[in-house]
Scaffold this active site. Structure first.
Site, PDB file in Angstrom:
ATOM      1  N   LYS A 200       0.846  -1.213   0.000  1.00 32.34           N
ATOM      2  CA  LYS A 200       0.000   0.000   0.000  1.00 32.34           C
ATOM      3  C   LYS A 200       0.876   1.256   0.000  1.00 32.34           C
ATOM      4  CE  LYS A 200       0.866   1.267   4.304  1.00 32.34           C
ATOM      5  NZ  LYS A 200       1.236   2.569   4.832  1.00 32.34           N
ATOM      6  N   GLU A 290       8.836   4.321   3.757  1.00 30.48           N
ATOM      7  CA  GLU A 290       9.340   2.995   3.406  1.00 30.48           C
ATOM      8  C   GLU A 290       9.187   2.663   1.918  1.00 30.48           C
ATOM      9  OE1 GLU A 290      11.015   1.005   5.174  1.00 30.48           O
ATOM     10  OE2 GLU A 290      10.396   0.993   7.270  1.00 30.48           O
TER      11      GLU A 290
HETATM   12  N1  LIG Z   1       4.347   6.413  11.470  1.00 32.43           N
HETATM   13  C1  LIG Z   1       3.295   5.664  11.183  1.00 32.43           C
HETATM   14  O1  LIG Z   1       2.160   6.156  11.082  1.00 32.43           O
HETATM   15  C2  LIG Z   1       3.469   4.176  10.985  1.00 32.43           C
HETATM   16  C3  LIG Z   1       2.361   3.360  11.148  1.00 32.43           C
HETATM   17  C4  LIG Z   1       2.493   1.987  10.964  1.00 32.43           C
HETATM   18  C5  LIG Z   1       3.730   1.462  10.637  1.00 32.43           C
HETATM   19  N2  LIG Z   1       4.809   2.277  10.504  1.00 32.43           N
HETATM   20  C6  LIG Z   1       6.095   1.659  10.223  1.00 32.43           C
HETATM   21  O2  LIG Z   1       6.894   1.717  11.377  1.00 32.43           O
HETATM   22  C7  LIG Z   1       8.277   1.713  11.011  1.00 32.43           C
HETATM   23  C8  LIG Z   1       8.982   2.846  11.756  1.00 32.43           C
HETATM   24  O3  LIG Z   1       8.430   4.044  11.237  1.00 32.43           O
HETATM   25  P1  LIG Z   1       8.232   5.379  12.076  1.00 32.43           P
HETATM   26  O4  LIG Z   1       7.015   6.014  11.562  1.00 32.43           O
HETATM   27  O5  LIG Z   1       8.330   5.175  13.522  1.00 32.43           O
HETATM   28  O6  LIG Z   1       9.508   6.170  11.523  1.00 32.43           O
HETATM   29  P2  LIG Z   1      10.101   7.523  12.047  1.00 32.43           P
HETATM   30  O7  LIG Z   1      10.850   8.108  10.914  1.00 32.43           O
HETATM   31  O8  LIG Z   1       9.044   8.341  12.710  1.00 32.43           O
HETATM   32  O9  LIG Z   1      11.114   7.057  13.193  1.00 32.43           O
HETATM   33  C9  LIG Z   1      12.164   6.203  12.921  1.00 32.43           C
HETATM   34  C10 LIG Z   1      12.945   5.984  14.203  1.00 32.43           C
HETATM   35  O10 LIG Z   1      14.028   5.095  13.934  1.00 32.43           O
HETATM   36  C11 LIG Z   1      15.252   5.701  14.348  1.00 32.43           C
HETATM   37  N3  LIG Z   1      16.312   5.247  13.474  1.00 32.43           N
HETATM   38  C12 LIG Z   1      16.706   5.740  12.288  1.00 32.43           C
HETATM   39  N4  LIG Z   1      17.742   5.031  11.816  1.00 32.43           N
HETATM   40  C13 LIG Z   1      18.009   4.084  12.731  1.00 32.43           C
HETATM   41  C14 LIG Z   1      18.974   3.069  12.841  1.00 32.43           C
HETATM   42  N5  LIG Z   1      19.901   2.884  11.898  1.00 32.43           N
HETATM   43  N6  LIG Z   1      18.936   2.268  13.926  1.00 32.43           N
HETATM   44  C15 LIG Z   1      18.021   2.453  14.895  1.00 32.43           C
HETATM   45  N7  LIG Z   1      17.098   3.407  14.865  1.00 32.43           N
HETATM   46  C16 LIG Z   1      17.087   4.208  13.787  1.00 32.43           C
HETATM   47  C17 LIG Z   1      15.009   7.200  14.277  1.00 32.43           C
HETATM   48  O11 LIG Z   1      15.901   7.884  15.117  1.00 32.43           O
HETATM   49  C18 LIG Z   1      13.550   7.271  14.755  1.00 32.43           C
HETATM   50  O12 LIG Z   1      13.511   7.237  16.155  1.00 32.43           O
HETATM   51  C19 LIG Z   1       8.308   1.838   9.492  1.00 32.43           C
HETATM   52  O13 LIG Z   1       8.515   0.579   8.931  1.00 32.43           O
HETATM   53  C20 LIG Z   1       6.904   2.341   9.143  1.00 32.43           C
HETATM   54  O14 LIG Z   1       6.485   1.931   7.870  1.00 32.43           O
HETATM   55  C21 LIG Z   1       4.716   3.631  10.688  1.00 32.43           C
HETATM   56  O1  LIG Z   2       3.116   7.612   6.883  1.00 33.11           O
HETATM   57  P1  LIG Z   2       3.190   6.358   6.082  1.00 33.11           P
HETATM   58  O2  LIG Z   2       2.982   6.584   4.622  1.00 33.11           O
HETATM   59  O3  LIG Z   2       4.435   5.562   6.405  1.00 33.11           O
HETATM   60  O4  LIG Z   2       1.950   5.455   6.535  1.00 33.11           O
HETATM   61  C1  LIG Z   2       1.780   5.198   7.896  1.00 33.11           C
HETATM   62  C2  LIG Z   2       1.031   3.912   8.134  1.00 33.11           C
HETATM   63  O5  LIG Z   2       1.646   2.826   7.510  1.00 33.11           O
HETATM   64  C3  LIG Z   2      -0.428   3.998   7.778  1.00 33.11           C
HETATM   65  O6  LIG Z   2      -1.064   2.804   8.161  1.00 33.11           O
END
Ligand SMILES: NC(=O)c1ccc[n+]([C@@H]2O[C@H](COP(=O)([O-])OP(=O)(O)OC[C@H]3O[C@@H](n4cnc5c(N)ncnc54)[C@H](O)[C@@H]3O)[C@@H](O)[C@H]2O)c1
Ligand SMILES: O=P(O)(O)OC[C@H](O)CO
Length: 376
Positions: A200, A290
């Site tokens: 997605k 991602e």
């Molecule tokens: N943000 C959302 O709404 C959301 C929702 C569902 C799933 N996700 C997934 O969760 C995962 C994390 O995303 P996020 O939104 O928290 O990202 P983000 O960018 O908000 O945060 C990433 C975190 O990882 C840390 N980081 C960066 N490089 C690193 C490394 N080499 N080693 C360890 N830590 C490191 C950063 O300092 C930060 O704290 C992703 O796979 C994303 O797709 C995000």
């Molecule tokens: O902010 P995005 O595009 O990484 O999406 C966040 C979550 O995966 C939504 O479910």
């Protein structure tokens, strides 16, 4: 609450204190767990522990009292009953190398919250965990669904799905990861649940691109609908159940991510559509999108399994600077002269069957109080 009651709370750890890791920590804490976050930067660990804030990733959100953080992985993991992993997908393997000696001999559930594939190997995050920690896949679970972090951190009602090859593991994680505003369903289709979250993102980049170009709702609805076909064809070819892609981890997340300006993938696409180069977009993104790193490995897997992904192919061409973003829409499915059927490319003619089975499954879930039917 007395100290004794406090100490009796189940203890869980979240590795990664970005927007999703911190939000998931809040979900778990609000569900009754004692949560220890691991943050790479000591100053962020201090802010979470002392101020109960993560001002960079979740501005304006107050975190629960029973959430603390540390920059020491050893400290964070000690005594955890469940471990949740939420670092950028491309950084997971290097982090697991540090985690490995700290969890040796443990059999606690490991839960991936991530939505990417590894760029070099094309592996899903649960596969990287299994490989790098050399652990039983029955211990591994993945969480996915329409889960935009900031909305959940504001306690807006949301559902997710927890998948594990082991029903027991999925149940145990879902019991922890729920509260008054967050509901976890379960299934045993890890492949479908993980790929739903990865794919997605790619369609959300495409939607961002056409938004940036200035196209309207017809174009976006066409891409979302045909995108779901691509997602389903691809995931099924990798071993997923088609119903999973009609559920929270597929259609649900596709809708949320494609619609929301909060989505980083959508935002990255919009910048591309406005004419910024891939390099400029990467520089401007403050957070993890991602989809940008998953495009190439997904297309490699698609080609290996003979699945056509015209929308994702076009996203790659825009990323590579080989296609003008304005040209992304007219080639929604194929550009050969033969009209193509609307159903999935797999040609199973099973679209109705898949719909009926998802309907049946929804009924089963209702009958079983929100859980999948035994063996579902
Ligand atoms: N943000 C959302 O709404 C959301 C929702 C569902 C799933 N996700 C997934 O969760 C995962 C994390 O995303 P996020 O939104 O928290 O990202 P983000 O960018 O908000 O945060 C990433 C975190 O990882 C840390 N980081 C960066 N490089 C690193 C490394 N080499 N080693 C360890 N830590 C490191 C950063 O300092 C930060 O704290 C992703 O796979 C994303 O797709 C995000
Ligand atoms: O902010 P995005 O595009 O990484 O999406 C966040 C979550 O995966 C939504 O479910």
């Amino acid at each position: 609450m007395s100290r004794r009651e406090e100490a009796a709370r189940p203890r869980v750890t979240v590795v990664g204190s970005g927007s999703w890791g911190t939000t998931f920590g809040k979900i778990l804490a609000d569900g009754g767990a004692r949560v220890t976050m691991w943050a790479r930067r000591p100053e962020l660990a201090l802010e979470i522990s002392e101020a109960k804030r993560n001002s960079r990733y979740l501005p304006g959100i107050n975190l629960p009292r029973q959430m603390t953080a540390t920059a020491s992985l050893e400290e964070a993991l000690a005594g955890a009953e469940q471990i949740y992993l939420s670092v950028p997908s491309q950084a997971l393997r290097e982090n697991l190398a540090t985690i490995r000696p700290l969890v040796a001999g443990s059999d606690v559930p490991l839960v991936s919250l991530m939505k990417g594939v590894e760029r070099e190997s094309g592996l899903r995050m649960s596969q990287v965990i299994e490989q790098e920690l050399d652990c039983d896949p029955m211990r591994i679970a993945v969480a996915s669904g329409p889960n935009l972090a900031l909305e959940i951190a504001k306690e807006q009602p949301t559902a997710a799905v927890i998948a594990s090859q082991s029903q027991e593991t999925a149940d145990a994680v879902a019991r922890r990861a729920r509260n008054l505003y967050f509901r976890s369903f379960v299934n045993t289709d890890v492949i479908g649940t993980e790929f739903g979250g990865v794919l997605k993102n790619l369609i959300a980049v495409a939607i961002g691109i056409v938004d940036g170009v200035g196209y309207g709702e017809n174009t976006k609805a066409s891409i979302i609908t045909r995108g779901l076909v691509e997602m389903t064809d691809f995931a099924v070819a990798q071993g997923a159940h088609p119903e999973t892609l009609q559920g929270l981890a597929g259609l649900g997340d596709l809708i949320a991510t494609c619609q929301s300006p909060l989505s980083r993938n959508n935002t990255a696409g919009r910048l591309l559509g406005q004419g910024f180069s891939f390099q400029d977009v990467v520089k401007q993104m403050q957070q993890t999108a991602e989809g940008l790193a998953s495009v190439a490995p997904i297309l490699t897997l698609a080609r290996e399994s003979g699945v056509g992904m015209p929308i994702v192919e076009q996203v790659k061409m825009v990323l590579d600077g080989a296609m003008n973003p304005k040209d992304i829409a007219p080639h929604l499915t194929t550009d050969d002269d033969t009209p193509q059927g609307e159903r999935t490319q797999n040609g199973s003619g099973d679209g109705g069957g898949a719909f009926w089975r998802s309907f049946q499954r929804a009924l089963d879930q209702l009958r079983h109080g929100g859980r999948g039917a035994p063996g579902a």
